[in-house]
Every structure is written in C-alpha cells, then in structure tokens.
Design an enzyme around this catalytic site. Structure first.
Site, PDB file in Angstrom:
ATOM      1  N   VAL A  11       0.725  -1.140   0.044  1.00 16.59           N
ATOM      2  CA  VAL A  11      -0.092   0.062  -0.060  1.00 16.59           C
ATOM      3  C   VAL A  11       0.999   1.214  -0.072  1.00 16.59           C
ATOM      4  CG1 VAL A  11      -1.363   1.295   1.449  1.00 16.59           C
ATOM      5  CG2 VAL A  11      -1.885  -0.922   1.081  1.00 16.59           C
ATOM      6  N   ASP A  30      10.863   3.547   5.829  1.00 19.87           N
ATOM      7  CA  ASP A  30      10.389   2.136   6.251  1.00 19.87           C
ATOM      8  C   ASP A  30      11.197   1.844   7.398  1.00 19.87           C
ATOM      9  OD1 ASP A  30       8.367  -0.149   4.866  1.00 19.87           O
ATOM     10  OD2 ASP A  30       9.969  -0.875   6.283  1.00 19.87           O
ATOM     11  N   THR A 120      -5.607  -0.274   7.485  1.00 18.78           N
ATOM     12  CA  THR A 120      -6.844  -0.597   7.750  1.00 18.78           C
ATOM     13  C   THR A 120      -6.888  -0.696   9.324  1.00 18.78           C
ATOM     14  OG1 THR A 120      -7.147  -1.753   5.715  1.00 18.78           O
ATOM     15  CG2 THR A 120      -8.790  -2.284   7.451  1.00 18.78           C
ATOM     16  N   PHE A 157      -8.428   0.979  -1.043  1.00 17.53           N
ATOM     17  CA  PHE A 157      -9.160  -0.540  -1.848  1.00 17.53           C
ATOM     18  C   PHE A 157      -8.459  -1.081  -2.874  1.00 17.53           C
ATOM     19  CE2 PHE A 157     -12.103   2.891  -0.101  1.00 17.53           C
ATOM     20  CZ  PHE A 157     -12.635   2.459   0.759  1.00 17.53           C
ATOM     21  N   LYS A 227     -14.190   0.749   5.146  1.00 16.80           N
ATOM     22  CA  LYS A 227     -13.279  -0.178   4.788  1.00 16.80           C
ATOM     23  C   LYS A 227     -13.583  -1.382   5.177  1.00 16.80           C
ATOM     24  CE  LYS A 227      -9.387  -1.720   3.305  1.00 16.80           C
ATOM     25  NZ  LYS A 227      -9.413  -2.272   1.849  1.00 16.80           N
ATOM     26  N   LEU A 273     -18.229 -13.193  -7.886  1.00 11.37           N
ATOM     27  CA  LEU A 273     -19.088 -14.300  -8.038  1.00 11.37           C
ATOM     28  C   LEU A 273     -18.438 -15.716  -8.416  1.00 11.37           C
ATOM     29  CD1 LEU A 273     -22.715 -12.971  -8.717  1.00 11.37           C
ATOM     30  CD2 LEU A 273     -21.589 -13.728  -6.505  1.00 11.37           C
ATOM     31  N   CYS A 283      -5.821  -9.252   3.731  1.00  6.92           N
ATOM     32  CA  CYS A 283      -7.132  -8.242   4.050  1.00  6.92           C
ATOM     33  C   CYS A 283      -8.332  -9.063   4.494  1.00  6.92           C
ATOM     34  CB  CYS A 283      -7.486  -7.387   2.897  1.00  6.92           C
ATOM     35  SG  CYS A 283      -5.825  -6.331   2.612  1.00  6.92           S
TER      36      CYS A 283
HETATM   37  N1  LIG Z   1      -2.051  -5.282   0.505  1.00  5.66           N
HETATM   38  C1  LIG Z   1      -3.434  -4.697   0.292  1.00  5.66           C
HETATM   39  O1  LIG Z   1      -3.874  -5.229  -0.698  1.00  5.66           O
HETATM   40  C2  LIG Z   1      -4.041  -3.797   1.147  1.00  5.66           C
HETATM   41  C3  LIG Z   1      -5.188  -3.209   0.413  1.00  5.66           C
HETATM   42  C4  LIG Z   1      -5.978  -2.460   1.453  1.00  5.66           C
HETATM   43  C5  LIG Z   1      -5.361  -1.835   2.502  1.00  5.66           C
HETATM   44  N2  LIG Z   1      -4.517  -2.516   3.140  1.00  5.66           N
HETATM   45  C6  LIG Z   1      -3.972  -2.223   4.339  1.00  5.66           C
HETATM   46  O2  LIG Z   1      -2.818  -1.259   4.420  1.00  5.66           O
HETATM   47  C7  LIG Z   1      -1.965  -1.828   5.377  1.00  5.66           C
HETATM   48  C8  LIG Z   1      -0.566  -1.924   4.952  1.00  5.66           C
HETATM   49  O3  LIG Z   1      -0.746  -3.063   4.059  1.00  5.66           O
HETATM   50  P1  LIG Z   1       0.482  -3.634   3.289  1.00  5.66           P
HETATM   51  O4  LIG Z   1      -0.189  -5.030   2.703  1.00  5.66           O
HETATM   52  O5  LIG Z   1       1.071  -2.600   2.270  1.00  5.66           O
HETATM   53  O6  LIG Z   1       1.525  -4.109   4.370  1.00  5.66           O
HETATM   54  P2  LIG Z   1       3.162  -4.442   4.247  1.00  5.66           P
HETATM   55  O7  LIG Z   1       3.364  -5.397   5.384  1.00  5.66           O
HETATM   56  O8  LIG Z   1       3.497  -4.951   2.881  1.00  5.66           O
HETATM   57  O9  LIG Z   1       3.878  -3.235   4.559  1.00  5.66           O
HETATM   58  C9  LIG Z   1       3.937  -2.592   5.990  1.00  5.66           C
HETATM   59  C10 LIG Z   1       5.400  -1.925   5.750  1.00  5.66           C
HETATM   60  O10 LIG Z   1       5.356  -1.159   7.009  1.00  5.66           O
HETATM   61  C11 LIG Z   1       6.733  -1.135   7.389  1.00  5.66           C
HETATM   62  N3  LIG Z   1       6.765  -0.739   9.041  1.00  5.66           N
HETATM   63  C12 LIG Z   1       6.332  -1.299   9.972  1.00  5.66           C
HETATM   64  N4  LIG Z   1       6.299  -0.669  11.027  1.00  5.66           N
HETATM   65  C13 LIG Z   1       7.110   0.596  10.696  1.00  5.66           C
HETATM   66  C14 LIG Z   1       7.231   1.858  11.411  1.00  5.66           C
HETATM   67  N5  LIG Z   1       6.996   1.764  12.646  1.00  5.66           N
HETATM   68  N6  LIG Z   1       7.898   2.667  10.621  1.00  5.66           N
HETATM   69  C15 LIG Z   1       8.063   2.669   9.254  1.00  5.66           C
HETATM   70  N7  LIG Z   1       7.742   1.441   8.627  1.00  5.66           N
HETATM   71  C16 LIG Z   1       7.133   0.393   9.296  1.00  5.66           C
HETATM   72  C17 LIG Z   1       7.266  -2.544   7.324  1.00  5.66           C
HETATM   73  O11 LIG Z   1       8.508  -2.756   7.211  1.00  5.66           O
HETATM   74  C18 LIG Z   1       6.572  -2.795   5.893  1.00  5.66           C
HETATM   75  O12 LIG Z   1       7.386  -2.345   4.900  1.00  5.66           O
HETATM   76  C19 LIG Z   1      -2.490  -2.683   6.246  1.00  5.66           C
HETATM   77  O13 LIG Z   1      -3.460  -2.187   7.478  1.00  5.66           O
HETATM   78  C20 LIG Z   1      -3.424  -3.276   5.323  1.00  5.66           C
HETATM   79  O14 LIG Z   1      -4.555  -4.003   6.150  1.00  5.66           O
HETATM   80  C21 LIG Z   1      -3.723  -3.403   2.396  1.00  5.66           C
END
Ligand SMILES: NC(=O)c1ccc[n+]([C@@H]2O[C@H](COP(=O)([O-])OP(=O)(O)OC[C@H]3O[C@@H](n4cnc5c(N)ncnc54)[C@H](O)[C@@H]3O)[C@@H](O)[C@H]2O)c1
Length: 454
Positions: A11, A30, A120, A157, A227, A273, A283
């Site tokens: 994301v 990160d 999320t 999304f 969400k 579907l 998610c």
């Molecule tokens: N992946 C999806 O398809 C998707 C879609 C919609 C919403 N989301 C939501 O978005 C959020 C992120 O999901 P994602 O899939 O990108 O996660 P991810 O695990 O791919 O990425 C999260 C990143 O955050 C970094 N991180 C953790 N703690 C940190 C900190 N304190 N400071 C800096 N960086 C830090 C991690 O090293 C990692 O690179 C979640 O809440 C998820 O539910 C994900």
C-alpha cells in the site's frame, strides 16, 4: 505538496509512487533497512505489475529513508501505511501503527500537518493515533500540539496485482476528517486524481469513458467503517457463491452458469461471484475477523460475517475431502499444486489457501509438489519448514503425481497443454479449485475433472 509515507509495503509504496506521479514530492520511510536499501537501488521488494516502471519514471519525486527525521519535519501530509496484521481474538495488532504515530509526533516541526491513516485500522483508531502523536509532540517540545496537526482517515481499496490501476483509476476516494482545513488539504492533494487531469502512464492507460472520481467526504468513524464494511461485503459475496456452489453440486447445476445468471443483474454484479477455494490474502481474513471483534465489543454478534468466514474455511477442507474421494488414500500419494500466491499477479503468500492445503495434505501423509510463476522465492524465505517440493515448471509439478490441484488461477495455467501433461501423471485427476478450466476439454483429454462446485 511535500508528502511522507510511513511504511513502504504494497500500500505505502503504491501510494507514494502514485502521488509522486501526480507531481508531489514524496519521501517514503520504512523501518526495514534492507527494504529501503533495495528501493534506493531501484529494486522493488515484491511483485506488483508496472510498479517498477512507475517508480523509475517518478524517481525525481521519490526518495526512500529509514529516518523519520528525514521525512516528517518538512511534510505537509504524512500517510501511515504500516501493516496491521492479525493479533489476538480477531483484533489487529496495532504495534506498528503505534510506533509510526510516535515517530511522527517526535518529528513534527510545528507547521500544520495532516496525518492520514491509510492502514486498515479498527474503528476509533484515528482518535487513538491522534493521542499518541500529540503526546509524543508535547513531550519533545513541551508545547501544546493544538493546530500543529489534524487526523484524516483515507482507507485503501487497491487490489494486489492491479495496485497501480486501482490507485490511478479508483472507483472512489474516501476521506474521513473532522475539520474543513484537513478536507481542503486532502482535496488539493488528490485533485489531479479526482479530476483525472494527469497524463496516464502508457503502460497503465486510463479506461475508456472514465470520468471524475467521486470523493466521499465522511467523519473519521464512518471512513474507518467503510473499509471494513466493503471488505466484509466482498468476502461474503465469495462465500455466498460458494454456498450456492455446494448446492449446485448436489442438484447437478453448473455454478458458472448460475453465477452469470445472477451476476448480470445490475443490482448484484458479476465480480466476486467466482466459486472456488475462496479468498486468501492479507485483508479479507484479517478484516472480517476485526469487524466481528469490533461488533462484539459493542455487544453485537455479526452472524453474517461469521458465516462468510466459516464457509471460506470449509472450502479449503473440501479440497482435501475431494482428493480423498478420488484417491481414497492420501498416504504415499503425490499431489501437485499449481499456484502458491493467494491470487494471480502477486507474490503475496499471506493467508494463501495453498499453504493450508499443503499442510493438510502433508498431515495426511501425502507428498506435495508446487509451482508458482513469481512466489516461489518468497515461499522458500517465509516457509522453509513446509515440506513442499518446488518445481521450475507446471509440467514438472504434474509429472508422476496422483492428482493436480489448480489453486491460483494464473493465466499461464489456463493455457497449459493439458493433453501432454495428462500423459506424465500417475493418475489423471485434476481438481480445478477456481472453476476456470474447461471441463469438456479436460474430460476429452482423458482427465478425471473435479470441480469444487457444480
Ligand atoms: N495489501 C493490500 O492489498 C491492502 C489493501 C488495502 C489496505 N491494506 C492495508 O494497508 C496496510 C498496509 O498493508 P500492506 O499490505 O502494504 O503491508 P506490508 O506488510 O506490505 O507493508 C508494511 C510496511 O510497513 C513497514 N513498517 C512497519 N512498522 C513501521 C514503522 N514503525 N515505521 C516505518 N515502517 C514500518 C514494514 O517494514 C513494511 O514494509 C494494512 O493495514 C492493510 O490492511 C492492504
């Protein structure tokens, strides 16, 4: 605008890159040093179509760092996009969110900044994050944080596998906030996207007849609930068609025809579907569990969402039950899995059905072979103890197996030369876990074709 993104996962990196593409100056932070080093060297740490090209195209507007000090003081907008993985009793683990909020508060410079929750997060988290940012700022400066920052909620999304497309051509943008000034900042930030005034990248063209993107301006709690409600609805659409699929199988109906017959009703819609193994990924499982947990906190039961979760769990078991029906004994058999990632066009293995299916088969004494076009490296890194033999090609997976299961509907599996594959198998059992293969063609090729429904 000057924008910082905390967390460069699926994301955060997509959001940062798309905002840089829209002309903003973006700093991505990160905590994972290796990830940041890779990004600084132009390498994308996960598989997402077109992301590498877009990152390269916008590199003048995009920097990567592990240091909040390099990202927060100059930012006008700070996005939090850290992971919120499953925690105890269905509620997500918020430790990354807490650390991000504290880091932001420690480096705010005193000018007005909008802190945006894109992760999320459970309903009410914006208030919670605000209190952490506030405490950290006040502790460091000894000054009141009033007017220094405001919270917004901007749920994401995107779908992995089409993340850039979904970000540039979103169905809607949801912004939760309690202040007019915050809404104005968010509107300015997203204006080229909302009005679709940017020149599209050649490799992710704008769809025909694409108009302006609706902006849903809501209060914080509503944005957060949108969400969860959206993900739970999509999840239950999948579980619903799987429930109908079980009935279709009993009465001799074809679930693909049934899905088309109901999906063409504009009130229902065709998407989500597709009967089959069900959802996986980071998610739906986590967010439906969180919704149930939140409902419970308020004395509600959420029976519909619970049932959707249970149906999804059952579908994975049915794969093993179907194989048992066909092979009678699993001990000593070899089963080939086509696909490891939770869906095509990603290498994400979080809650991937293939993992569960492999574990269940191994528990019953079967040997498991598998192939995935992009997720095998990640599989070896993340699941070194799961005793699955990885094969370089799908053909090698099928060789000398007693059954092959199509787990992830990668396009390349649909186009395989199934006739030749059949000749190399010990017994030609094919379980189409996604109901995407042509039963007639496969049956004529000599397979015992087994669907999950109908
Ligand atoms: N992946 C999806 O398809 C998707 C879609 C919609 C919403 N989301 C939501 O978005 C959020 C992120 O999901 P994602 O899939 O990108 O996660 P991810 O695990 O791919 O990425 C999260 C990143 O955050 C970094 N991180 C953790 N703690 C940190 C900190 N304190 N400071 C800096 N960086 C830090 C991690 O090293 C990692 O690179 C979640 O809440 C998820 O539910 C994900």
């Amino acid at each position: 605008m000057n924008v910082s993104i905390i967390g460069t996962g699926y994301v955060g990196l997509t959001t940062g890159t798309c905002l840089a593409f829209l002309g903003h100056q973006v700093t991505c932070v990160d905590a994972d040093e290796q990830k940041v080093q890779a990004l600084q060297a132009g390498k994308i740490p996960f598989f997402e179509p077109h992301l590498a090209e877009l990152v390269d195209d916008v590199k003048a507007n995009l920097t990567f760092t592990t240091q909040y000090a390099d990202a927060i003081p100059q930012a006008q907008v700070v996005f939090i996009a850290v992971g919120t993985p499953p925690g105890h009793n269905g509620a997500p683990d918020l430790k990354y969110l807490e650390a991000a909020a504290r880091g932001i508060g420690q480096y705010l410079a005193g000018e007005f900044v909008v802190v945006v929750n894109k992760s999320t997060v459970p309903i009410g988290s914006s208030n919670w994050v605000e209190s952490i940012v506030r405490d950290a700022y006040e502790k460091r400066t000894g000054k009141k944080a009033n007017g220094v920052f405001a919270m917004a909620s901007n749920p994401e999304f995107l779908r992995e596998g089409s993340a850039i497309f979904d970000s540039l051509y979103a169905d809607r943008v949801v912004v939760g906030s309690d202040h007019q000034r915050t809404r104005e900042v968010m509107y300015s930030l997203y204006r080229p996207l909302l009005e679709q005034t940017f020149k599209p990248p050649s490799y992710v063209p704008r769809p025909d007849r694409m108009g302006a993107i609706p902006l849903i301006s809501a209060d914080l709690a509503s944005a957060e609930l949108i969400k969860y409600a959206a993900n739970a609805f999509l999840a239950l659409k999948i579980s619903y068609i799987n429930e109908i699929g079980q009935l279709a199988e009993k009465v001799g109906a074809d679930i693909t025809q049934v899905a088309r017959g109901i999906g063409l009703d504009a009130r229902i819609g065709m998407r989500f579907l597709q009967a089959g193994i069900g959802w996986g990924g980071s998610c739906f499982g986590k967010d439906t569990a969180a919704l149930v947990a939140t409902a419970a906190e308020y004395g509600l039961d959420a029976p519909i969402v619970k049932a959707a979760r249970e149906m999804n769990r059952r579908q994975r078991e049915r794969v093993v039950e179907k194989l048992l029906d066909e092979l009678k004994i699993l001990k000593g058999r070899t089963v080939g899995l086509l696909g490891l990632a939770f869906k095509p066009d990603t290498d994400d293995l979080r809650e991937a059905p293939a993992l569960d299916i492999a574990r269940k088969l191994i528990e019953r004494g079967a040997r498991v072979k598998a192939h995935d076009p992009v997720a095998m490296e990640r599989f070896l890194e993340q699941y070194p103890d799961l005793d699955v033999t990885l094969c370089a090609t799908p053909e090698a997976v099928a060789q000398d197996t007693d059954a092959v299961v199509l787990v992830t509907e990668w396009q390349q599996y649909r186009d395989l030369d199934w006739k030749s594959i059949k000749c190399t198998m010990r017994t030609p059992v094919l379980l189409d876990g996604r109901n995407v293969l042509d039963r007639g063609v496969l049956t004529r090729a000599g397979f015992r074709y087994v669907g999950l429904a109908g």
